[in-house]
Design an enzyme around this catalytic site. Structure first.
Site, short mmCIF file in Angstrom:
data_model
loop_
_atom_site.label_atom_id
_atom_site.label_comp_id
_atom_site.label_asym_id
_atom_site.label_seq_id
_atom_site.Cartn_x
_atom_site.Cartn_y
_atom_site.Cartn_z
N ASP A 131 52.41 55.67 78.19
CA ASP A 131 52.24 56.81 77.31
C ASP A 131 50.81 57.33 77.38
OD1 ASP A 131 52.33 57.44 73.80
OD2 ASP A 131 53.25 58.57 75.42
N ASP A 165 58.11 57.74 69.45
CA ASP A 165 57.17 56.98 68.64
C ASP A 165 57.91 56.24 67.55
OD1 ASP A 165 54.98 59.73 68.92
OD2 ASP A 165 54.73 57.76 69.83
#
Lengths: 458, 239
Positions: A269, A376
């Site tokens: 990420d 997330d």
């Protein structure tokens, strides 16, 4: 801005959720919460620059485009009021993200602790083909690393594929893909979840009722997520599908693989959002160039825009159309407004800073929100859920991971306020979460158990 | 108020970090020592408790420093030169954060076990285990809140005796609740390893009252203006 991409199609497909945190507002969100000295100094610098009337404030540079009419209006207003407002908005944004993340984690932990199904080992996904049943530690570690490599590469391939589709404007394909994946989540996974919950509590439900419930739930969910609906209902559905996806991961990822995957995903990420050629960064930039929203099914948006009676007549005409009902378009508005010089939008935006000073009867309250990608949510919940499932029945570990993730999110939002561009939301939180999980499980647990058995309180 | 929630969670986080470090030290000490040696283990546990208390206070001080800087930042960013939250309110919220985390860590496993089947004290131990644990946790939460207020007040006005008083009180409270009549260590459902002394609770209440009064005095003093929360808290604590 952090954008998040959710490409989950089916149970067999991996969820290449890339997480990111996106700030939808144009003015900066200064860091006033327990900020580090450097960031506060930097923020104070930025605000002093604004005070001295520099028209190119940092968020302009970061956002790329900024409505020009908005800037002089903002400068002409009492900037202190606006900063005071943005201060309040800053803490509010953090809380606006704390609440859904907490809710998602609560749902996942409650399910894990009560429904046996999600902690039973019933096979693995095809993306983690190596089994962890080997007796030797080295072999198990090797298998988990190989599983991680396969999973991450599948995610990378899917993300790159999505970005390519977006670049070459194959919108129909992307929409079809997203609709298919949310159909799968809303109907199939919900059916399985409901079945398991009913089994756990030994409640009988006949098929017609079940069909009615699932049909209504799924249909309303599809409409809310992909079309229009009340903002809070859309947020609730996004939280629910994130929780369902997280539960699937918790069930089907073997233990060591899950932890290694969490670590690897936060590194990925970080690279995908910050590197110039990272797929997520390219996605965000392409979306910004075209002044289009990121797909509504991939991002949780905390923003609301109520424009009830505004000072300018043309914005008043637009006022009724911009109600909270238009959740999907809310996302578009909020994403669009910092990034394109639409005169109408700028006029909608520009009187806003003056609002608290001048307006009395207008109840216009524009809350610029922050956006958080669904991945997330999913990976935070996977971490906390795994901690709840595998930490020897210990609640302290779950609580510690929960606090660690919230603090990581807080720090990420602080950085967002400082840098004002898309940021990855996973790395800090997952790092804290992993550190706290392993240390609480191995170090704090024996200490607290010994203290509790001697009734010592510290 | 969002700012206070953030300070609360950050306070909980600081307490957690201090607990982590102190349990790391204790763990290393235990692993390096002979597990069969009973008095040594007891001694190590007491040492662990004391070290943990000192580390908690150190982290409280660090948190005070951080909040000071945060206030400076808030003042710089606000329009009229005064921050939306005062140091007294921050002290209260920080104390509550510490206390909540401490209480949660002490109590939540007990609560989870209490849901399951079992008889308390079946092996001849105290039947009041849950009750005493609950009261002790409550007392600790309130004490942490008051210590937060006192500590921050002492740091604000450079009164070192207040800070020392907080540390000494914390050590005294943590050290005083240990009793070592029985050496066996069992899970709570079947009774614990120590005899609960029911007289200990009123003793601790007596400790609480002067603290409440000290807190109220600080709250009502001119420097402590605006900390209505401290007043409310003290009133509740007295009640």
């Amino acid at each position: 801005m952090i954008t998040f991409m959710n490409n989950s199609d089916s149970e067999e497909e991996p969820c290449n959720e890339r997480t990111s945190l996106m700030s939808a507002e144009s003015p900066s969100v200064p860091s006033y919460q327990d900020g580090l000295q450097a960031s506060e100094a930097g923020e104070a610098q930025a605000h002093r620059k604004r005070r001295t009337g520099s028209s190119r404030s940092p968020n302009n540079i970061a956002d790329g485009e900024m409505s020009d009419s908005g800037v002089p209006v903002r400068e002409s207003t009492l900037e202190n009021e606006e900063e005071e407002l943005t201060l309040k908005y800053g803490a509010k944004h953090v809380i606006m993200l704390f609440v859904p993340v907490t809710l998602c984690m609560i749902v996942v932990v409650a399910t894990i602790k009560s429904v046996r199904f999600y902690t039973e080992k019933n096979g693995q996904l095809i993306y983690t083909p190596f089994s962890e049943d080997t007796p030797s530690v080295g072999q198990r570690l090797l298998n988990s690393v190989l599983n991680t490599i396969i999973m991450i590469s599948v995610i990378v391939v899917m993300t790159v594929f999505l970005v390519l589709l977006y670049k070459y404007r194959c919108y129909k394909f992307i929409h079809g893909w997203l609709i298919l994946s949310s159909l799968m989540l809303l109907f199939l996974f919900t059916y399985i979840y409901l079945g398991e919950v009913l089994k756990t509590y030994n409640v009988a439900m006949d098929y017609p009722t079940l069909f009615l419930v699932i049909w209504n739930f799924g249909a309303v969910g599809m409409i809310c997520i992909h079309w229009k609906g009340p903002l809070q209902l859309q947020q609730a559905y996004l939280i629910m599908i994130s929780a369902l996806m997280a539960l699937v991961f918790i069930k089907y990822l073997p233990e060591w693989s899950a932890w290694v995957i969490l670590g690897a995903i936060s590194i990925y990420d970080l690279m995908a959002v910050l590197c110039p050629k990272g797929p997520l960064r390219m996605l965000v930039e392409t979306a910004q160039e075209r002044n289009e929203p990121i797909f509504p099914a991939l991002i949780y948006s905390s923003a609301m825009m109520w424009t009830v009676g505004m000072a300018k007549p043309d914005t008043a005409a637009r006022g009724p159309s911009q109600q909270t009902w238009d959740a999907a378009e809310d996302g578009r508005e909020n994403h669009r407004s910092p990034s394109h010089g639409d005169s109408q939008m700028s006029e909608t935006r520009s009187p806003v800073p003056t609002r608290p000073i001048t307006s009395l009867e207008e109840l216009e309250e524009e809350e610029r929100g922050v956006k958080l990608g669904l991945g997330d949510f999913i990976f935070y919940s996977v971490l906390v859920g795994k901690a709840a499932a595998t930490a020897s029945g210990d609640w302290n570990t779950t609580l510690a991971c929960f606090v660690a993730i919230l603090i990581g999110l807080c720090l990420t939002l602080l950085l967002l306020a400082v840098f004002k561009k898309a940021l990855p939301a996973l790395p800090i939180s997952i790092t804290f979460g992993l550190v706290f999980y392993f240390s609480t499980d191995n170090l704090v647990r024996p200490f607290m158990d010994t203290l509790a058995s001697h009734q010592l309180y510290i | 108020d969002p700012l206070r929630i953030i300070i609360l969670i950050a306070g909980a986080f600081f307490w957690l970090v201090s607990l982590l470090l102190s349990s790391l030290i204790w763990f290393i000490a235990v692993k390096a020592s002979n597990p069969q040696d009973e008095p040594l283990q007891k001694g190590l546990l007491i040492f662990g408790v004391m070290f943990s208390v000192l580390l908690q206070e150190a982290f409280r001080f660090l948190y005070y420093k951080l909040l000071r800087k945060a206030i400076e930042g808030l003042v710089a960013l606000s329009e009229d030169g005064c921050s939306p939250i005062s140091i007294q309110q921050m002290a209260y919220v920080a104390g509550v954060g510490f206390g909540l985390m401490s209480g949660a860590f002490s109590m939540i496993n007990l609560l989870a076990d209490a849901l399951g089947p079992g008889i308390v004290g079946i092996h001849g131990d105290s039947q009041l285990y849950f009750l005493t644990s609950a009261f002790m946790t409550m007392v600790l939460i309130f004490l942490h809140t008051f210590w937060g207020i006192l500590f921050f007040h002492g740091c604000e006005h450079r009164r070192w005796w207040e800070i020392m008083a907080v540390v000494v009180m914390h050590l005294a409270v943590s050290g005083s609740v240990s009793s070592w009549e029985q050496s066996s260590v069992r899970g709570p459902i079947f009774g614990d390893g120590s005899q609960r002394n029911p007289l200990l609770l009123p003793l601790l209440q007596k400790i609480c009252h002067p603290l409440c009064q000290a807190g109220a005095r600080i709250a009502s003093s001119p420097q402590g203006g605006g900390s209505g929360f401290a007043k409310c808290c003290c009133a509740r604590g007295r009640g």
